[in-house]
Design a protein around this motif. Structure first.
Motif, mmCIF file in Angstrom:
data_model
loop_
_atom_site.group_PDB
_atom_site.id
_atom_site.type_symbol
_atom_site.label_atom_id
_atom_site.label_comp_id
_atom_site.label_asym_id
_atom_site.label_seq_id
_atom_site.Cartn_x
_atom_site.Cartn_y
_atom_site.Cartn_z
ATOM 1 N N GLY A 63 0.815 -1.225 0.000
ATOM 2 C CA GLY A 63 0.000 0.000 0.000
ATOM 3 C C GLY A 63 0.841 1.264 0.000
ATOM 4 O O GLY A 63 2.002 1.277 -0.418
ATOM 5 N N ILE A 64 0.192 2.324 0.526
ATOM 6 C CA ILE A 64 0.808 3.661 0.484
ATOM 7 C C ILE A 64 1.479 3.981 1.816
ATOM 8 O O ILE A 64 1.040 3.532 2.872
ATOM 9 N N GLY A 111 -3.790 4.114 -6.646
ATOM 10 C CA GLY A 111 -2.563 3.414 -6.253
ATOM 11 C C GLY A 111 -1.371 3.772 -7.134
ATOM 12 O O GLY A 111 -0.459 2.972 -7.320
ATOM 13 N N LYS A 114 3.629 5.533 -4.308
ATOM 14 C CA LYS A 114 4.048 4.747 -3.142
ATOM 15 C C LYS A 114 4.102 5.614 -1.889
ATOM 16 O O LYS A 114 3.897 5.136 -0.783
#
Ligand code: ADP
Length: 705
Positions: A63-64, A111, A114
């Motif tokens: 994920g972020i 998405g 990053k």
């Protein structure tokens, strides 16, 4: 097994994107903990490498990663740096337009990024918090985490919202808090306000290994600065002065003497200030003279020196300002110029601008700076001790560690000073004590009959300034104490008693010998120029293209192939693709023009090289097959100099080749004779004593064999 995988993955990311071969102290442990989904609290000095601790996990998590940072100016810098190495990152703060913000938020939902850097102020809006709830966030990294605490020196009320952000998620992300300075109270605050779950705490200490501190007491600061700047031609540096007037005076003086500088202080318009700051960051101005208004949010990594033209008000301020030197880990210098007059300026400023109840506190902070200026112990140790680390390790680089080790005994002088203070009933300040010992005709002394004391004129062979210095030294070493306040009086401490009784001796080290800094090679200048041109094209600060460390490594190892270039610290894959060719070209033409330079071909590698990577082996093979240098160069599309260097490496590695083809026996004999005659390995004198037709390559080959 899982841990091993994380370790390998993080090393791969470090090498591929950042171009570094190994982690620094604590980085690997911090990254492992984050990847194992543990909260962490990290205290690491400026330049220690905090960013990598969350940027590497960000690349491994699916994920972020949200990075909360209080400094808008730093966000752009960080995002530019990341984008430039192929990591997708964005920032959201008040400088982003509404339409850009919509796009960025959309990209985040999809998405596409990053990492996202966010200012704490953004978190004030409920819609924003709501938006973050929708994202798959694995990690929240909080930079400058001390801002969350009212006990810290940079309290930011909007940091309080971070706690709320954390509460928003059904699956709580990992929380990692980073700071360079934090007292115990601040650490506790960080832990509770961020609701950290039994965080693993990493304390790397306060020491900055690549900084050489020095204190210099000189009657002529201006000339001292001129000499100092001479040693740092072409390097970036900051000079801090106490007032706006000093900034301007010093700029005028330096410009008159051929040192141009930009200036920065609160009296200038914001527009001009920003212009000057930019000129400095983009290497268009090497030197900036500023008041303490300058520096917040400056992430320029290649600042080689910070001079304090006057005493700053506290150790906290000093370490923060001086600490702006050497963020890239390269040796850098922090010089403090001391005169006792500057103490008066600081006292005046305290009197002018401090509330009564804080005055004593400010005076004692100032006294720590005065002590720092007079101590004879290691300056780095003095600093870390001040911040509560009880290490006694000496740095070996500061002006006190570099001092000639011969110590002078000053017991008798100390006894004279102590007894004078006792006779003056411990009721006066340093200046008056020094005047009495000097035997000054000062009216006040006569009026108070201090000239009747047996210690009056006891040290008349010294100047008043020397006596003053000795008293300050004894204060710094803890033999004497000072009361707080604008007019502190000096008194004896317990430590002075055995000295007065002749039971202990006092020593003084001799003051600093300034070391010459190494002069950089011509190649360094050329590479720096190339970096500047590339930076201008891309409108980036030069250090984002390559740091000084990277350029210096290139000057040390002279990489000539892609593989060799990728071994240089700070050259990752994307950076090589973007800039590698240009730098390789410049190095190769430098080597062609400077045949006496012997490249240190063996670059440190982390893994054994494969045959494919070992370009020189291919050359050796072709040479073995009977091909001549020119043919090999043509066939491989490489320069002659490269092929020659490959053969030299072959000779170093001990290959038995038909060397006579390139180095006739009689030449070899001649070279060895001249070498024995001259002594040493320097190529130029050997070359000059030989017939002209013998080339540098042949000489190098003979020496290597
Ligand atoms: P901090 O945020 O702690 O002040 P930074 O994260 O800005 O420090 O790092 C300082 C410098 O050190 C940067 O130029 C960074 O690229 C470099 N650096 C960080 N980690 C490493 C490493 N493992 N090897 C080499 N250089 C590193």
């Amino acid at each position: 097994m899982f841990e091993e995988d994380n370790k390998n993955n993080s090393l791969i990311v470090l090498k591929k994107y950042f171009g570094y071969n190994s982690f620094r102290k604590n980085q690997q442990e911090i990254i492992n903990a984050i990847l194992a989904e543990k909260d962490i609290l990290c205290i690491m000095p400026t330049g220690g490498g905090k960013s990598i601790c969350y940027q590497v996990p960000a690349m491994i998590f699916e994920g972020i990663t949200v990075v909360i940072s209080p400094l808008i100016s730093l966000m752009k810098d960080q995002v530019d740096t990341l984008t430039n190495i192929g990591i997708s990152a964005v920032y959201l703060n008040s400088t982003v337009s509404q339409s850009d913000q919509v796009q960025i938020m959309d990209g985040l939902r999809k998405g596409n990024y990053k990492l996202v850097y966010v200012s704490p102020e953004r978190l004030e809006s409920p819609q924003f918090l709501q938006f973050f709830r929708q994202l798959a966030i694995d990690l929240i990294a909080i930079d400058e985490a001390h801002c969350i605490s009212q006990w810290g020196h940079d309290f930011r009320p909007s940091y309080a919202k971070i706690g709320q952000l954390i509460q928003q998620f059904s699956a709580r992300p990992v929380i990692a808090a980073f700071t360079a300075t934090a007292t115990k109270a601040v650490l506790e605050d960080i832990q509770t306000r961020l609701t950290l779950h039994t965080p693993l705490t990493f304390l790397s200490g306060y020491e900055r290994e690549n900084l050489a501190f020095s204190v210099v007491k000189t009657g002529n600061k201006k000339n001292y600065v001129l000499d100092f700047l001479d040693r740092y031609r072409g390097e970036s540096g900051i000079i801090y002065t106490a007032t706006r007037k000093d900034v301007e005076e010093l700029q005028y003086f330096l410009a008159k003497n051929g040192n141009n500088a930009v200036t920065y202080h609160g009296g200038m318009s914001e527009n001009v200030r920003n212009k000057h700051q930019e000129a400095f960051i983009y290497d268009n101005a090497k030197l900036i003279i500023a008041t303490n208004a300058f520096g917040m949010g400056i992430d320029k990594s290649n600042v080689r020196f910070v001079i304090h033209y006057q005493l700053p008000k506290s150790m906290e301020a000093y370490y923060q300002e001086a600490g702006r030197a050497g963020r890239d880990g390269e040796m850098s210098e922090c010089l403090l110029l001391f005169t006792s007059k500057d103490v008066q300026t600081q006292k005046y400023l305290i009197e002018q601008s401090t509330q009564i109840e804080r005055k004593d506190h400010e005076y004692s902070k100032l006294q720590a700076m005065v002590d720092y200026s007079h101590t004879t112990k290691c300056l780095q140790t003095f600093i870390v001790n001040y911040f509560g680390d009880d290490s006694e390790k000496e740095c070996g680089k500061c002006s006190n560690c570099q001092t000639d080790l011969a110590e002078t005994e000053i017991t008798i002088d100390a006894q004279k000073i102590f007894s004078c203070i006792v006779r003056m009933k411990e009721r006066f300040g340093v200046t008056l004590v020094a005047q009495v010992l000097k035997g000054s005709n000062n009216k006040r002394i006569k009026e108070m009959h201090l000239d009747q004391l047996t210690t009056y004129g006891l040290m008349k062979e010294k100047t008043e300034r020397e006596i003053n210095e000795l008293i300050h030294l004894l204060i710094a070493e803890g033999y004497l104490g000072l009361t707080t306040g604008q007019y502190p009086t000096v008194h004896l401490t317990e430590k002075a008693v055995p000295v007065l009784k002749n039971a202990e001796k006092v020593f003084q080290k001799i003051r600093p010998i300034q070391k010459e800094m190494p002069i950089h090679s011509e190649l360094f200048e050329q590479l720096r120029q190339l970096r500047k041109e590339l930076a201008e094209n891309e409108q980036l600060p030069p250090y984002i293209i390559f740091s000084d460390v990277t350029l210096k490594e290139m000057c040390k190892f002279y990489p000539q192939t892609k593989e060799e270039m990728l071994q240089i610290k700070g050259v990752g894959e994307l950076k090589f693709a973007k800039y590698g060719g240009k730098f390789l070209q410049m190095i190769q033409s430098f080597l062609l023009e400077n045949k006496e330079v012997v490249p240190a071909i063996q670059i440190q590698t982390t893994k054994p090289k494969t045959n494919e990577e070992q370009s020189y082996l291919t050359t050796v093979q072709l040479f073995k097959e009977g091909k001549m240098i020119e043919e090999i160069a043509l066939e491989r599309g490489l320069k002659l100099a490269t092929i020659e260097n490959h053969l030299i490496q072959g000779a170093i590695e001990g290959f038995e080749l038909d060397w006579e083809k390139v180095l006739p026996k009689e030449y070899e004999q001649l070279i060895n004779n001249v070498r024995a005659e001259i002594g040493g390995e320097k190529l130029k004198p050997i070359k000059e004593s030989l017939p002209e037709e013998i080339s540098y390559f042949q000489i190098k080959l003979a020496l290597c064999k």
